[in-house]
Structures are given as structure tokens and as C-alpha cells.
Design an enzyme around this catalytic site. Structure first.
Site, PDB file in Angstrom:
ATOM      1  N   GLU A   1     146.109  15.237  47.190  1.00 15.98           N
ATOM      2  CA  GLU A   1     145.709  15.027  48.582  1.00 15.98           C
ATOM      3  C   GLU A   1     146.169  13.684  49.157  1.00 15.98           C
ATOM      4  O   GLU A   1     146.613  13.618  50.301  1.00 15.98           O
ATOM      5  CB  GLU A   1     144.180  15.154  48.724  1.00 15.98           C
ATOM      6  CG  GLU A   1     143.654  16.588  48.637  1.00 15.98           C
ATOM      7  CD  GLU A   1     143.609  17.134  47.219  1.00 15.98           C
ATOM      8  OE1 GLU A   1     143.780  16.338  46.270  1.00 15.98           O
ATOM      9  OE2 GLU A   1     143.395  18.349  47.041  1.00 15.98           O
TER      10      GLU A   1
ATOM     11  N   HIS B   1     132.342  23.235  48.393  1.00 16.20           N
ATOM     12  CA  HIS B   1     133.048  24.078  49.356  1.00 16.20           C
ATOM     13  C   HIS B   1     132.274  24.214  50.659  1.00 16.20           C
ATOM     14  O   HIS B   1     132.604  25.049  51.483  1.00 16.20           O
ATOM     15  CB  HIS B   1     133.320  25.468  48.780  1.00 16.20           C
ATOM     16  CG  HIS B   1     134.343  25.443  47.695  1.00 16.20           C
ATOM     17  ND1 HIS B   1     134.028  25.205  46.388  1.00 16.20           N
ATOM     18  CD2 HIS B   1     135.688  25.591  47.735  1.00 16.20           C
ATOM     19  CE1 HIS B   1     135.118  25.227  45.658  1.00 16.20           C
ATOM     20  NE2 HIS B   1     136.147  25.451  46.435  1.00 16.20           N
TER      21      HIS B   1
END
Ligand SMILES: Cc1ncc(C[n+]2csc(CCOP(=O)(O)OP(=O)(O)O)c2C)c(N)n1
Ligand SMILES: [Mg+2]
Length: 803
Positions: free
Chosen positions: A525, A592
Site C-alpha cells: 500500500e 473489513h
């Protein structure tokens, strides 16, 4: 003074001698700056110094291989390089130390960054691109060690895009992708994860990146044995070396005091990288720190006698001097004479820089003294004011803080008086702050015509029989339009390429636009963001995809330290209009369905943060952002890709404005403020509240940064007199920010008849499963009851207690 950069033509021995001497003089000039720079800090003229002494010679070799259009992404040791490419003068070096706020005097950051943080100007004063192919470029440095690495990847990747993708107007940015992105890093900083992540990614991508590791065996006081396995970074990275079968790196090792070998190494590195787009690593060993790490301490504390003696002998400038004499290029006397001249020139440059820094302040100082004098002579409290004035006058080298501190304090002595002198002083202080404050606070955002909030809204339009499609189709159609409209736009991320992202918002687009424009990346990322920053700095329009909002944590440091500060730290002379696309909120489980929005908005000031409630809004934000020159984060609703939305007929053209809220339900009793996925719950609760006679108004914030520029929320509160902010972040997160905006920026206080409330999640992470969600985040019942309670307090008879 700069190095002769023309190394291609045949030269005579006399020319060669002259060039070597010129290089030596440059090295000595840079060293003298470091020596005098340290003294300026120790005598208090400058606050902190970190210098390039001990790293001069390799940087001259590097500069000779550095061509127009190339980019640097380095760190605080690179002053000699900047001098060698003609982008840093003696005066500018000292202007940086003194924090001169005039960009003409201190072109690196207008005094915003400490010395040793280098940058060139990619933009003119109006924010327009300069022709980057006609100049030598340095992306603006940041202080976090290895923070220069992610961006380096993107600077290099841009060359690959410019070489291989057709249809982009490259005029100002590239000459067939022949530009190298050159990185520098200290040996100790290679211990950072960002270093390894970038090295791997550049090997995978095969980009023209040359990374030099300045190895002086230390990271401040910490020896290499605590930093690097086998105490040797190129040794442990050997596996990256390319061979006949596998792509990889070209790795060079060279001693940092060996001038001829350095020249040769940098030329070879440039050749292979520029032509073949091969990443190269140059491990420059045996460097020294003649003055220790920085002005904060002395290296005698942690280096033993032997090491100090070795450093004195292998000081690269000393070794070059010796080599010059041994090779009869110049005599000891000639060099000594040159050194004497240089000392003088540096002293003079330093003096000139100090005058340029202090003279404008002296002029302001005189004004302040005069005004205080006048005030003292007209006020009964004259003695006190005169004391302030006298104290101020004793400061030999006043700063602006001193002026303001004295004048602002003086006003307290005349608070109940009225005089011309007082009015003059009041006006002077106000004007002075107005004049000086922007020197420190301008350019957090773009100040050009392309600033995102200057983009006007274009509403989505629909045919009478517009299709209802899954939200992800609206996005996909819009991305398709974007990639055909902007040849310089590209998107990349985990699973973004071949399958067209995990939610199919890019379905089929790789096939249509190719693997370089719609691409898969490794799971990395921070360097996905860096890749975007670097490409955006070179004129491309990257969209970096972070698969889930929860994983933006890995990228947040580089967003915060690098992306968010590009405009600010260069006072508008560089930009990185990167769009970060992510999706989040309300899926399942701790990692999530997180909503760390409070953390994000507080860390990325300088980046717009947008939280569209559906995919049409999201698509409109992308369209707006592509017309602007600013970075932004767009958080799509994870649970919205399969919800039906009407497909607009002006796909690719409609624009969602930034900083504009939307009232999605009108009501009289209470204003409910929320955003993103939570809105659907708020809407449901509002319907149920209507059944018990509570009429709620719902406002979708849409854009957290910037926030409700028209102050529409307070208009709603003026009508309802009540406020509830509903958020799935923890308490004190985004809801606290929203409340602060409404109370302190919009002054809603006077309209409120009851306490403004926030309803947020539990302080822990969201648990897995439907019940996990129900017991972690505000549910429809929680929202209903919270609002009902507000009404109960107001009128217990009409709204008796529920429980
Ligand atoms: C992320 C981060 N951690 C710590 C620091 C403080 N710091 C500044 S320089 C430095 C040592 C760097 O050593 P090295 O990479 O070898 O570079 P050198 O100064 O030796 O050239 C440290 C720990 C920092 N700037 N950033
Ligand atoms: Mg070091």
C-alpha cells in the site's frame, strides 16, 4: 558554481584537469558551507543544521550523469549534488538555514523546511507546469527516513509510462521516457520497511530508478551492526542482481572517496538504466561524517579513536585532494590557494544571505519601535509600554515573533484608552499578521485556478427511461469515459488490473486500455501511494487504489508526510494531484469494516477527503478531481456496489462539487448529519421516527475535507434548533470533527435549543457477523432511540420514555 555536466565529448588533458579542479573546488565549497553552517547554529543564528559533509565526491559524480528531465528523490545529505546541478548557491544554502521566507532567496521551501531539504520548481508562480524536460528536477524532500522511497518508484514509473503508452502529450514531461529517477538514502535508513518495499516493487516493475546508498556505517549513533544483516546492504540484496534468465537489478559497489571510480560507476549506471529501464543500486561505501550527524550532538561520543582517525584519512575531499596531487593535476600550493579563495567566497555568501534574511525584519522592527514609542508617549501606562519597547530594542537580531509579542502585549496596557497611537498600533498588528501569516500558512491547497473547490457542479442527467444498474456499473462506465478522455490517466492497485478490481468497477478496462494504464500491483500500500505521488509529480493523472479502507493504515504515513504536504512544503512550486481510491465501511469483521475517519482527516490536511454515499456521487467526484490539480481520497461505500442506481446519460461529464452538503430529507424537528454507508440507516430511522411524529432533516456531508463551505448545516439548525451527528467511527473521531466545524466555524451555538449530540460506534473495533455489527456500530434502533431521547427531553408528555 556547478560541475561540468558535459561528459560525452572528447576532451584534452587540459580540459580534464580544469574539470577535475572545478569538481574539487565544488566539493570544498560545499564542505565550507557545512563547516560555517554548523557554526551558525552553534552561535544561535540558525536553529538546526544537518549537512552533506563527507558525501561530496559521489554527489559530483552523480551530478555528471544526471540529465535534464531526470528527477531526484533524496535526503538531507545531498547539498553537493544540488550545487553541482546548479540548483543551490551558497546564499541559498544559508537562506535555508536561516529560514528565509522569501522563495526567491530560499527556493527550496521558502523557509518552511529546515535546511538540507531540497526541491526544484516544477510549477511557475501561477501553478502552471514548467517544462520539466528542460531542467534538472528534484522532488521536495521530507524528513522521515526512507520517506523518499515510495515517491521515487513513481518518478521512475512515469518514464516507463511515457515511453510505452501512446497518446499522451509528453511535451513538458518526457523525452521518450529517457529520464532516470535517482534516489539517495543513508545506510541506516535502508532498515526501514519502505526501503525494502520500494526496492522489490522497482525490481518487479523494471523502471529506470538508480538508488544510491550513502554508507557511512552509522545512523546517528547506531552502528551498522545494529542496522543491517551482515552490516552490508548490497551483500544481502545480492539476490536482486539480474542475470541471463531473470530480470532484476544491476548492483554496483564503490568506495565513496574514489573519484575516478565514482565517475565511471555513475556513467555506467546511467547508461543501463536510461536505455534499458533497468533499476540500479549503487552502494557507496566508506563514507564519513566529518562533523558527526547533525548540530544536535558530537560524534566523539560514539565513535572510537580508530574510527575517527580512519574517517579523517578517508574523508572523500581529503582523498580527492591527494589523488589530484599524486596525478599532477595541481600542486599542494595551488590547492591551498584555491581553498583560501573558497573560504572567503563562502563567508561572503553567508553574509549576503544573512543580510537578505534580516534586513526586511529590521525595517519592520523599526516600524514596531516607532509605534510603541508613540503609544508610550500618549498613554498613562507609558512606563510599561516603554519597558516593552526598550526590551525589544535590546534584541540585536530580532525575529517577527519578537515584534508581535511586544506590540500585542502593549495593547493590553491601553485597553480602555482611545488614541490615534493606539489605533495605529492596532491596525499595524492586524495588517502585519495578514501580511506575514501567509508566509507560513499558504498553499496547504493549490492556489491556482485549478483548485478543486473552484470546479463547478454538473449534475448527472437521465433519460426518461434510464436503466437501473448495479452501482459498480455506474463507476465502470465512468472510469471508461475517464480513460478515453484523459490519455494521461491511469489506475493501479491490488486486483485492479486483470479482474477489474474486487468489486468489478474496472471490469474489462485493462483489456481496453492496456496493462500499463489499468494495472495490478503487489500488496504494498505505501508504495502504491508513492507510485502515484511520483507519477503525479511528472504530469500524469494516476488513481492509486487501496483495496480496503482498513488497509490505508499502511499508506497513511506516506499520505500524511508526503502527499498532503507537497504544495505546502514547496510553497506551491510542486504538486502531486493524486487521486486515492478506496472502499470501506460496513462489511464484515475487524479489518473489513473499520471507519478510522477521524484519524485520517486529522492526518491528511492538504488532501481532500470525500465520502460519497453512492457510486454516482463517487463518479462525479472523480470527474471533478481530474479537472483539478489537487490530491484527494475517495472512500466508496463497500456495500453499495450491488445497490441499484440509475445510469446517467452524461457519464464522464457530471461533476460532484467538493465541500457542498446535500439535504436528502427535509424535516422540522432535528437536523441529522451523517455521511457514507451510515446514511442508509439514518434514512431508515428517519422513516420510523416520522411514524411517531418526529420530523427529521437529514444532511449528507459528502465531503469531510473541505467541509460544508456554504455553511448549509447551520441554516438547517436555524430551522430545527437541534443537532445529532451520526457516525460509524469511534466517538471523538469524525463526529467530533463535524461537531467542531458546526459549532466553531458555523457558530451554530446560538440556534441550538438542546445539547448537540453525537452518536458513534463502540470504542472497540467492529466485531464480525451481523450481530457483531449491530453491537459495535450505531444501529437503526440506536439512531431512532438517540433522536427520540432528544425529543423526550424536550417534551416528555409527547414522547414518553421508551425504557
Ligand atoms: C522515520 C524516522 N525515524 C527517525 C528519524 C530520526 N533520524 C534522522 S536521521 C537518522 C539516521 C539516519 O541514518 P542514515 O540513514 O545512515 O543517514 P546518514 O544521516 O547517516 O547519512 C535518524 C534516526 C527520522 N528522521 N525519521
Ligand atoms: Mg549513515
Amino acid at each position: 558554481m556547478k560541475t561540468n555536466l558535459n561528459t560525452k565529448t572528447e576532451i584534452t588533458f587540459e580540459d580534464f584537469k580544469a574539470e577535475v579542479l572545478n569538481d574539487y573546488k565544488l566539493a570544498v565549497t560545499s564542505r565550507e558551507c557545512s563547516l560555517l553552517g554548523r557554526r551558525e547554529v552553534l552561535t544561535g543564528k540558525a536553529k538546526f543544521g544537518i549537512f552533506g559533509d563527507g558525501k561530496e565526491i559521489p554527489q559530483i559524480a552523480w551530478a555528471k550523469a544526471f540529465e535534464n528531465g531526470d528527477f531526484r528523490s533524496g535526503y538531507y545529505r545531498d547539498q553537493t549534488f544540488m550545487m553541482a546541478i546548479g540548483e543551490l548557491t551558497i546564499e541559498q544554502f544559508f537562506a535555508g538555514l536561516y529560514a528565509n521566507t522569501d522563495l526567491k532567496e530560499e527556493p527550496m521551501s521558502a523557509g518552511r523546511q529546515m535546511g538540507g531539504h531540497f526541491a526544484t520548481h516544477s510549477l511557475d508562480a501561477n501553478g502552471n507546469w514548467k517544462n520539466l524536460t528542460e531542467q534538472k528536477n528534484s522532488s521536495a524532500d521530507i524528513s522521515p527516513t526512507a520517506g523518499q522511497m515510495p515517491r521515487l518508484l513513481g518518478l521512475a514509473q512515469a518514464s516507463k509510462i511515457y515511453r510505452q503508452v501512446e497518446g499522451i502529450d509528453t511535451t513538458k514531461f518526457s523525452n521518450s521516457g529517457n529520464e532516470i529517477a535517482w534516489g539517495t538514502i543513508g545506510n541506516a535508513s535502508t532498515s526501514e520497511g519502505l526501503f525494502f518495499e520500494t526496492i522489490n516493487a522497482a525490481g518487479v516493475l523494471q523502471v529506470p530508478m538508480v538508488i544510491s546508498i550513502w554508507d557511512d556505517n552509522y545512523g546517528i549513533s547506531v552502528h551498522a551492526r545494529h542496522q543491517t544483516t551482515k552490516e552490508n546492504i548490497s551483500e544481502i540484496l545480492k539476490g536482486f542482481q539480474r542475470n541471463e534468465d531473470d530480470k532484476g537489478y544491476e548492483i554496483f559497489r564503490v568506495d565513496g572517496w574514489n573519484y575516478p571510480e565514482l565517475m565511471d560507476t555513475y556513467q555506467r549506471a546511467a547508461k543501463v538504466s536510461r536505455r534499458e529501464h533497468i533499476p540500479v543500486m549503487i552502494h557507496v561505501q566508506e563514507l564519513t561524517q566529518p562533523q558527526g550527524h547533525s548540530t544536535s550532538g558530537s560524534h566523539e561520543r560514539y565513535k572510537n579513536k580508530e574510527r575517527l582517525a580512519w574517517e579523517a584519512e578517508y574523508d572523500c575531499n581529503v582523498q580527492m585532494r591527494k589523488w589530484i596531487i599524486e596525478n599532477n593535476i595541481a600542486s599542494d600550493e595551488e590547492l591551498t590557494a584555491a581553498e583560501r579563495e573558497i573560504k572567503k567566497a563562502v563567508r561572503e555568501g553567508k553574509k549576503a544571505a544573512w543580510s537578505a534574511f534580516i534586513n526586511p525584519i529590521y525595517a519592520e522592527f523599526k516600524e514596531a519601535i516607532n509605534l510603541l514609542d508613540q503609544l508610550a508617549s500618549t498613554s498613562p501606562n507609558g512606563v510599561f509600554i516603554r519597558k516593552l519597547k526598550n526590551d525589544l530594542e535590546t534584541i540585536d537580531e530580532p525575529l517577527r515573533r519578537d515584534l508581535l509579542s511586544a506590540t500585542r502585549k502593549a495593547l493590553r496596557y491601553v485597553v480602555s484608552e482611545s488614541s490615534v497611537a493606539k489605533t495605529n498600533l492596532q491596525n499595524w498588528i492586524t495588517n502585519y499578521i495578514d501580511l506575514i501569516q501567509p508566509k507560513y500558512s499558504s498553499h496547504l491547497h493549490s492556489e491556482s485556478q485549478l483548485n478543486a473547490i473552484k470546479q463547478t457542479e454538473i449534475k448527472p442527467t437521465y433519460d426518461a427511461n434510464s436503466e437501473e444498474v448495479d452501482g459498480r456499473v455506474v463507476l465502470r462506465e465512468n472510469f471508461d469515459a475517464i480513460f478515453s478522455k484523459y490519455p494521461e490517466a491511469l489506475i493501479f492497485g491490488e486486483d485492479a488490473g486483470y479482474i477489474g478490481d474486487v468489486n468489478q468497477g474496472l471490469e474489462g478496462l485493462q483489456e481496453k486500455y492496456g496493462e500499463l494504464r489499468v494495472s495490478d500491483t503487489g500488496i504494498r500500500e505505501a508504495t502504491i501511494i508513492g507510485q502515484g505521488i511520483g507519477m503525479a509529480m511528472r504530469g500524469l493523472r494516476p488513481i492509486a487504489e487501496i483495496q480496503y479502507l482498513d488497509y490505508i493504515m499502511y499508506a497513511l504515513q506516506i499520505m500524511s508526510d508526503d502527499l498532503a504536504t507537497v504544495q505546502y512544503r514547496t510553497k506551491g512550486r510542486q504538486k502531486a494531484p493524486l487521486i486515492v481510491r478506496t472502499r470501506g465501511h460496513r462489511l464484515e469483521g475487524i479489518w473489513h469494516s473499520g471507519s478510522q475517519m477521524g484519524g485520517i482527516i486529522n492526518l491528511v490536511r492538504g488532501i481532500h477527503v470525500l465520502v460519497p454515499r453512492n457510486m454516482t456521487k463517487a463518479a462525479g467526484f472523480y470527474n471533478t478531481l481530474l479537472e483539478s490539480d489537487e490530491p484527494a481520497l475517495v472512500v466508496e461505500c463497500l456495500n453499495g456496489y450491488r445497490l441499484k442506481e440509475k445510469l446517467p446519460n452524461n457519464i464522464g461529464d457530471f461533476k460532484t462539487p467538493l465541500g457542498v452538503v446535500e439535504t436528502i430529507r427535509e424535516g422540522e424537528d432535528i437536523t441529522l448529519v451523517s455521511y457514507g454507508s451510515t446514511l442508509r440507516l439514518v434514512e431508515q430511522a428517519a422513516k420510523e421516527l416520522q411514524e411517531v411524529g418526529i420530523d427529521a432533516e437529514i444532511i449528507d456531508v459528502q465531503s469531510l475535507l473541505p467541509f460544508d463551505l456554504n455553511h448549509d448545516i447551520v441554516k438547517s439548525i436555524a430551522k430545527t434548533n437541534r443537532l445529532m451527528i451520526i457516525d460509524e467511527d469511534v466517538k471523538g473521531g469524525a463526529s467530533a470533527y463535524i461537531l467542531d466545524q458546526i459549532l466553531n466555524e458555523q457558530n451554530a451555538f446560538e440556534y441550538l435549543d438542546s445539547q448537540p449530540k453525537t452518536l458513534a460506534s463502540k470504542p472497540h473495533r467492529p466485531a464480525y457477523g451481523t450481530d457483531g455489527d449491530y453491537f459495535s456500530k450505531p444501529s437503526v434502533e440506536d439512531i431512532f432511540e438517540a433522536i427520540y431521547d432528544v425529543m423526550h427531553e424536550l417534551s416528555p408528555d409527547n414522547y414518553p420514555k421508551l425504557r
